[in-house]
Design an enzyme around this catalytic site. Sequence first.
Site, PDB file in Angstrom:
ATOM      1  N   GLU A   1      45.664  29.611  28.583  1.00 18.00           N
ATOM      2  CA  GLU A   1      44.392  29.865  29.273  1.00 18.00           C
ATOM      3  C   GLU A   1      43.757  28.552  29.744  1.00 18.00           C
ATOM      4  OE1 GLU A   1      42.919  32.637  30.304  1.00 18.00           O
ATOM      5  OE2 GLU A   1      44.288  34.072  29.383  1.00 18.00           O
TER       6      GLU A   1
ATOM      7  N   ASP B   1      45.184  34.513  39.907  1.00 16.03           N
ATOM      8  CA  ASP B   1      44.952  35.531  38.878  1.00 16.03           C
ATOM      9  C   ASP B   1      45.477  36.892  39.316  1.00 16.03           C
ATOM     10  OD1 ASP B   1      44.011  35.442  36.166  1.00 16.03           O
ATOM     11  OD2 ASP B   1      42.466  36.883  36.720  1.00 16.03           O
TER      12      ASP B   1
ATOM     13  N   GLU C   1      41.522  47.000  38.397  1.00 20.14           N
ATOM     14  CA  GLU C   1      41.416  45.564  38.609  1.00 20.14           C
ATOM     15  C   GLU C   1      42.250  45.112  39.818  1.00 20.14           C
ATOM     16  OE1 GLU C   1      40.905  43.741  34.774  1.00 20.14           O
ATOM     17  OE2 GLU C   1      42.315  42.199  35.406  1.00 20.14           O
TER      18      GLU C   1
ATOM     19  N   GLU D   1      42.645  38.982  26.600  1.00 22.60           N
ATOM     20  CA  GLU D   1      41.452  39.681  27.087  1.00 22.60           C
ATOM     21  C   GLU D   1      40.174  39.022  26.565  1.00 22.60           C
ATOM     22  OE1 GLU D   1      42.310  41.343  29.476  1.00 22.60           O
ATOM     23  OE2 GLU D   1      42.855  43.419  29.048  1.00 22.60           O
TER      24      GLU D   1
HETATM   25  C1  HMH Z   1      44.756  34.168  33.149  1.00 23.81           C
HETATM   26  N1  HMH Z   1      43.814  35.623  31.450  1.00 23.81           N
HETATM   27  C2  HMH Z   1      44.108  35.434  32.745  1.00 23.81           C
HETATM   28  N2  HMH Z   1      43.818  36.364  33.663  1.00 23.81           N
HETATM   29  C3  HMH Z   1      43.243  37.532  33.288  1.00 23.81           C
HETATM   30  N3  HMH Z   1      42.955  38.453  34.245  1.00 23.81           N
HETATM   31  C4  HMH Z   1      42.912  37.760  31.936  1.00 23.81           C
HETATM   32  C5  HMH Z   1      43.228  36.769  31.041  1.00 23.81           C
HETATM   33  C6  HMH Z   1      42.224  39.009  31.452  1.00 23.81           C
HETATM   34  O1  HMH Z   1      42.766  40.157  31.881  1.00 23.81           O
END
Ligand code: HMH
Length: 228
Positions: A217, A54, A95, A147
């Site tokens: 996702e 991520d 983040e 999001e």
């Molecule tokens: C895969 N989807 C993914 N990572 C993230 N950080 C977000 C959404 C949301 O910012």
Amino acid sequence: MERKLEGEGDGGTIATWLNKHRQMYSRATRHPFILSIKDGTVDFSSFKRWLGQDYLFVREFVPFIASILLKASRESNDGSDMEVILGGVAALHDEISWFKKEASKWDVPLTGVAPQEANKDYCRFLESMTSSDVEYTVAITAFWAIEAVYQESFSLCLETDCKTPQELMETCKRWGNIGFKQYCDSLRQIADRHLKKEPEVVRRKAEEAFIRVLEFEVGFWNMSNGDS
Ligand code: HMH
């Protein structure tokens, strides 16, 4: 000019799509990986894989948001969209620092990590959305969906009677908190406001982008779980 869109209630286009695609939406927001965090059975090696991947995703997310910011700045409106998106940029900055701190806590390396296939596919999609050929409405709809899936997923792990491990609470709060929910709602309002004005051809592209985000996702969660 207001016009009644076929098959649409008063809740807006996105409400209609959430209803129409609820099965797919639910596959993205109630994935076994998230449910395993919620019930406390999560495999920490999966969590660590998710964390490293991520981080790579979020770095690719920056140019994507920048392209939306650029498109928003060229829209003739009062600039309120731009402020919401700018808030997203600021959150992303925070983040990235958080990922670095969290990764060092878990001993997850962040440099020299190769993106896995599902991640690469998703990032390619993000990149395709930065093209000036992609309408602002389509891109902002994708942005909202990206999001919203995280917001909805991680907020599940904060419900009462969850067995979310203490070590993962900070992660869940990052996307499950009420401020992030309000930010997602603002993005949804922006997307809905623009969708209402678009011709059918653009609305269809936005719906397609929404569905693809949900698929990506699911793929990302599968990859984190080690299922791909
Ligand atoms: C895969 N989807 C993914 N990572 C993230 N950080 C977000 C959404 C949301 O910012």
